[in-house]
Scaffold this active site. Sequence first.
Site, PDB file in Angstrom:
ATOM      1  CB  THR A   8      35.893  36.169  46.198  1.00 12.20           C
ATOM      2  OG1 THR A   8      36.085  37.149  45.170  1.00 12.20           O
ATOM      3  CG2 THR A   8      34.826  35.205  45.758  1.00 12.20           C
ATOM      4  CB  THR A  87      42.116  35.021  44.949  1.00 10.37           C
ATOM      5  OG1 THR A  87      41.214  35.546  43.971  1.00 10.37           O
ATOM      6  CG2 THR A  87      41.390  34.060  45.866  1.00 10.37           C
ATOM      7  CG  ASP A  88      41.802  39.829  42.021  1.00 12.80           C
ATOM      8  OD1 ASP A  88      41.656  38.671  41.612  1.00 12.80           O
ATOM      9  OD2 ASP A  88      40.985  40.744  41.787  1.00 12.80           O
TER      10      ASP A  88
END
Length: 306
Positions: A8, A87-88
């Site tokens: 992101t 970030t996942d």
Amino acid sequence: MILATGGTISGRGEPGKDIGYQSGSLPASELVEAVPGLSGIADIKTEQICNLNSDDITSEIWIALAQRINALTREPDTDGFVVTHGTDTLEETAYFLSLTIKTEKPVVVTGAMRPATSNAPDGPQNLLLAVKAAASSANRGKGVLVAFAGRLIPARAAVKRHTAALDAITSDGTGQAGYTSRRHTTGTEFDIAGLKTLPKVAVLYFAVDADPAMVEYAASHSDGIVIAGAGAGEFSLAWRAVLEKCGVPVVVSSRTGCGPVLQEAMVCANAVAAGTLQPAKAAVLLRLALTKTRDTKELIRIFCTY
Ligand code: ASP
């Protein structure tokens, strides 16, 4: 040196919107241009490793990234590294790097919860923090750090704990005083120099009535299993019966998200307790451990060391 992998932080979408964007879109050079003052902190170079949503990161990319850092670290003009990432799965990549890179130089992983095209993107602040941390000689020898929402977190302790909040990545508490610090970077036994991929490990989440056939399937299709058990690493008698004779190494973690799973509490003779490692990170360590051994005693030692 900024090594960009996507996420992101490099997401692009309709201006001002925080959803429906393409994760892993902008090139590394544009991330740097969006942060005024970055060039006053360090002489920045960028390299694009890949540009992906981090759910599509693979062990092949982990190995290529670690090998690249290991090669670059030998160059005298690189003082520190920043890895930008979705970030996942950021916590898994950061932990993998902390187990495999061989450098005392600071390595800092960062990302963002809002795309670069948001009205108020968090990527620039996180990137600024990461570059400051990577440029600081005070962070030499500290292993891999995660820079997020104003915090610097050791890779082993970093977890994504929220689906949307700007401080979604935080510490699980084990990076703080009171917990034994674990070996990392130059202190590990793992060597990825000749590797291209990692052994396969299945992560199985236990819940009421969870079908033991899943365990059988995982055992016949993987080199090892990690259980996200209930409570302090528990599961049903039906799962226990299959796990005991499944023929592959079994590591037991907890679905609770916090606190240790202890070796003394293991009911199956072939089970290895994950300690304070969350299931996804236990899978990272098991995959690396399986490049060296399948022996239960050795695996217990490895899980007590890292
Ligand atoms: N799905 C995105 C990723 O992990 C989420 C993010 O980066 O915040 O690439």
